[in-house]
Design a protein around this motif. Structure first.
Motif, PDB file in Angstrom:
ATOM      1  N   ALA A 113      -6.679   0.453 -11.384  1.00 45.68           N
ATOM      2  CA  ALA A 113      -5.273   0.762 -11.094  1.00 45.68           C
ATOM      3  C   ALA A 113      -4.350  -0.139 -11.911  1.00 45.68           C
ATOM      4  CB  ALA A 113      -4.985   0.608  -9.602  1.00 45.68           C
ATOM      5  N   SER A 114      -4.742  -1.398 -12.103  1.00 41.01           N
ATOM      6  CA  SER A 114      -3.920  -2.293 -12.923  1.00 41.01           C
ATOM      7  C   SER A 114      -3.935  -1.868 -14.384  1.00 41.01           C
ATOM      8  CB  SER A 114      -4.391  -3.739 -12.783  1.00 41.01           C
ATOM      9  OG  SER A 114      -3.793  -4.332 -11.661  1.00 41.01           O
ATOM     10  N   GLY A 115      -5.020  -1.308 -14.838  1.00 40.73           N
ATOM     11  CA  GLY A 115      -5.060  -0.778 -16.200  1.00 40.73           C
ATOM     12  C   GLY A 115      -4.095   0.384 -16.376  1.00 40.73           C
ATOM     13  N   ARG A 116      -3.975   1.220 -15.356  1.00 41.94           N
ATOM     14  CA  ARG A 116      -3.022   2.334 -15.421  1.00 41.94           C
ATOM     15  C   ARG A 116      -1.591   1.806 -15.456  1.00 41.94           C
ATOM     16  NH1 ARG A 116      -7.046   4.356 -12.020  1.00 41.94           N
ATOM     17  NH2 ARG A 116      -5.881   3.944 -10.104  1.00 41.94           N
ATOM     18  N   VAL A 117      -1.306   0.764 -14.675  1.00 48.11           N
ATOM     19  CA  VAL A 117       0.026   0.145 -14.706  1.00 48.11           C
ATOM     20  C   VAL A 117       0.310  -0.382 -16.107  1.00 48.11           C
ATOM     21  CG1 VAL A 117       1.402  -1.808 -13.880  1.00 48.11           C
ATOM     22  CG2 VAL A 117       0.119  -0.407 -12.250  1.00 48.11           C
ATOM     23  N   ALA A 118      -0.650  -1.102 -16.678  1.00 45.33           N
ATOM     24  CA  ALA A 118      -0.467  -1.685 -18.012  1.00 45.33           C
ATOM     25  C   ALA A 118      -0.161  -0.610 -19.046  1.00 45.33           C
ATOM     26  CB  ALA A 118      -1.711  -2.483 -18.411  1.00 45.33           C
ATOM     27  N   ALA A 119      -0.959   0.448 -19.048  1.00 49.30           N
ATOM     28  CA  ALA A 119      -0.762   1.517 -20.033  1.00 49.30           C
ATOM     29  C   ALA A 119       0.604   2.192 -19.853  1.00 49.30           C
ATOM     30  CB  ALA A 119      -1.888   2.542 -19.926  1.00 49.30           C
ATOM     31  N   LYS A 120       0.967   2.511 -18.612  1.00 51.96           N
ATOM     32  CA  LYS A 120       2.256   3.163 -18.354  1.00 51.96           C
ATOM     33  C   LYS A 120       3.433   2.276 -18.745  1.00 51.96           C
ATOM     34  CE  LYS A 120       0.788   6.065 -14.492  1.00 51.96           C
ATOM     35  NZ  LYS A 120       0.896   6.256 -13.029  1.00 51.96           N
ATOM     36  N   ALA A 121       3.257   0.948 -18.593  1.00 48.34           N
ATOM     37  CA  ALA A 121       4.345   0.012 -18.900  1.00 48.34           C
ATOM     38  C   ALA A 121       4.375  -0.377 -20.373  1.00 48.34           C
ATOM     39  CB  ALA A 121       4.221  -1.236 -18.023  1.00 48.34           C
ATOM     40  N   PRO A 125       0.792  -1.235   0.000  1.00 50.49           N
ATOM     41  CA  PRO A 125       0.000   0.000   0.000  1.00 50.49           C
ATOM     42  C   PRO A 125       0.824   1.284   0.000  1.00 50.49           C
ATOM     43  CG  PRO A 125      -0.968  -1.596   1.502  1.00 50.49           C
ATOM     44  CD  PRO A 125       0.349  -2.184   1.035  1.00 50.49           C
ATOM     45  N   ALA A 126       1.946   1.317   0.690  1.00 48.81           N
ATOM     46  CA  ALA A 126       2.739   2.546   0.827  1.00 48.81           C
ATOM     47  C   ALA A 126       3.314   3.052  -0.486  1.00 48.81           C
ATOM     48  CB  ALA A 126       3.873   2.322   1.832  1.00 48.81           C
ATOM     49  N   VAL A 127       3.436   2.215  -1.514  1.00 50.10           N
ATOM     50  CA  VAL A 127       4.046   2.670  -2.767  1.00 50.10           C
ATOM     51  C   VAL A 127       3.046   2.795  -3.916  1.00 50.10           C
ATOM     52  CG1 VAL A 127       6.281   1.704  -2.107  1.00 50.10           C
ATOM     53  CG2 VAL A 127       4.764   0.397  -3.606  1.00 50.10           C
ATOM     54  N   ARG A 128       1.798   2.482  -3.678  1.00 51.83           N
ATOM     55  CA  ARG A 128       0.807   2.559  -4.755  1.00 51.83           C
ATOM     56  C   ARG A 128       0.614   3.994  -5.224  1.00 51.83           C
ATOM     57  NH1 ARG A 128      -3.278  -1.314  -1.588  1.00 51.83           N
ATOM     58  NH2 ARG A 128      -2.090  -3.225  -1.855  1.00 51.83           N
ATOM     59  N   GLY A 129       0.347   4.136  -6.518  1.00 55.94           N
ATOM     60  CA  GLY A 129       0.063   5.443  -7.091  1.00 55.94           C
ATOM     61  C   GLY A 129       1.291   6.291  -7.371  1.00 55.94           C
ATOM     62  N   ARG A 130       2.476   5.726  -7.292  1.00 56.38           N
ATOM     63  CA  ARG A 130       3.710   6.488  -7.501  1.00 56.38           C
ATOM     64  C   ARG A 130       4.429   6.104  -8.784  1.00 56.38           C
ATOM     65  NH1 ARG A 130       6.717   5.417  -2.085  1.00 56.38           N
ATOM     66  NH2 ARG A 130       8.412   6.239  -3.323  1.00 56.38           N
ATOM     67  N   GLY A 131       3.855   5.202  -9.572  1.00 65.03           N
ATOM     68  CA  GLY A 131       4.480   4.794 -10.834  1.00 65.03           C
ATOM     69  C   GLY A 131       5.538   3.718 -10.676  1.00 65.03           C
ATOM     70  N   LEU A 132       5.758   3.248  -9.449  1.00 65.14           N
ATOM     71  CA  LEU A 132       6.809   2.268  -9.215  1.00 65.14           C
ATOM     72  C   LEU A 132       6.447   0.886  -9.759  1.00 65.14           C
ATOM     73  CD1 LEU A 132       7.926   3.334  -5.623  1.00 65.14           C
ATOM     74  CD2 LEU A 132       9.013   3.875  -7.819  1.00 65.14           C
ATOM     75  N   THR A 133       5.190   0.526  -9.684  1.00 67.77           N
ATOM     76  CA  THR A 133       4.783  -0.789 -10.191  1.00 67.77           C
ATOM     77  C   THR A 133       4.982  -0.856 -11.702  1.00 67.77           C
ATOM     78  OG1 THR A 133       3.221  -1.011  -8.368  1.00 67.77           O
ATOM     79  CG2 THR A 133       2.931  -2.499 -10.242  1.00 67.77           C
ATOM     80  N   ALA A 134       4.651   0.218 -12.411  1.00 66.44           N
ATOM     81  CA  ALA A 134       4.877   0.243 -13.863  1.00 66.44           C
ATOM     82  C   ALA A 134       6.367   0.093 -14.175  1.00 66.44           C
ATOM     83  CB  ALA A 134       4.333   1.532 -14.472  1.00 66.44           C
ATOM     84  N   ARG A 135       7.226   0.720 -13.376  1.00 69.41           N
ATOM     85  CA  ARG A 135       8.680   0.564 -13.566  1.00 69.41           C
ATOM     86  C   ARG A 135       9.105  -0.890 -13.390  1.00 69.41           C
ATOM     87  NH1 ARG A 135      12.358   5.167 -12.642  1.00 69.41           N
ATOM     88  NH2 ARG A 135      11.115   7.050 -12.444  1.00 69.41           N
TER      89      ARG A 135
END
Length: 190
Positions: A140-148, A102-112
């Motif tokens: 939120a997973s859709g945002r990760v997919a698009a960013k990645a 939870p502490a790192v969500r929404g920061r673009g780190l998962t897409a990285r």
């Protein structure tokens, strides 16, 4: 070719092989309500469950998965998990899965982390296609997919039963080895 556990740099993160000492952090992460709903297919509840989860993901010997702990490169704090799984070297295909604490969500780190794992798969395993699937109800997973750098390909109707027992529609995304992708390495994390 069988993948061997390896570290992969990802800007402010490092993808590293799982260690037995990660079990407590995994238990805490996978019992978070959002992570439990979308990303806890093994139903981790206890510390013993977490130890088993870590041991399975640390074992790359079958050649069908490569799973990393996603950690802060500076301090080593666990930020999440990313895996290439269902690896088929004959077809040159795999799927990617991930979760974030939870502490790192929404920061673009998962897409990285996803981008780094996929780039590794294209280079080290010579994959041609990596698929990403997530529940429609998990934008939120859709945002990760698009960013990645993934392209949305379609909707799978009632394709997977999630942690709440409900079969949900999912969105199918894919990234090909020769797709143009954004350079996430140069983006500052919030």
């Amino acid at each position: 070719m069988q993948p061997l556990p390896t570290e992969v740099p990802a800007g402010p993160l490092v993808l590293r092989p799982w260690r037995a000492g990660d079990a407590e952090a995994v238990q805490a992460a996978l019992t978070d309500p959002a992570t439990d709903l979308w990303s806890n297919p093994g139903r981790v509840r206890t510390l013993e469950d977490a130890r088993y989860w870590v041991a399975r993901r640390a074992d790359w010997s079958e050649g069908t998965q490569a799973t990393w702990a996603v950690a802060d490169a500076a301090g080593g704090r666990l930020c999440g998990s990313v895996s290439l799984h269902s690896i088929d070297l004959v077809q040159g295909d795999a799927e990617v899965g991930y979760w974030a604490v939870p502490a790192v969500r929404g920061r673009g780190l998962t897409a990285r982390a996803v981008d780094a794992a996929v780039r590794w798969g294209f280079t080290a395993l010579l994959l041609d296609r990596v698929e990403l699937v997530h529940a429609v109800d998990n934008p939120a997973s859709g945002r990760v997919a698009a960013k990645a750098g993934f392209t949305l390909e379609g909707r799978l109707r009632r394709s997977h039963r999630y942690g709440d027992g409900v079969r949900r529609d999912e969105l199918l995304w894919a990234r090909l080895a020769d797709d143009d992708v954004p350079d996430l390495r140069s983006r500052p994390a919030r």
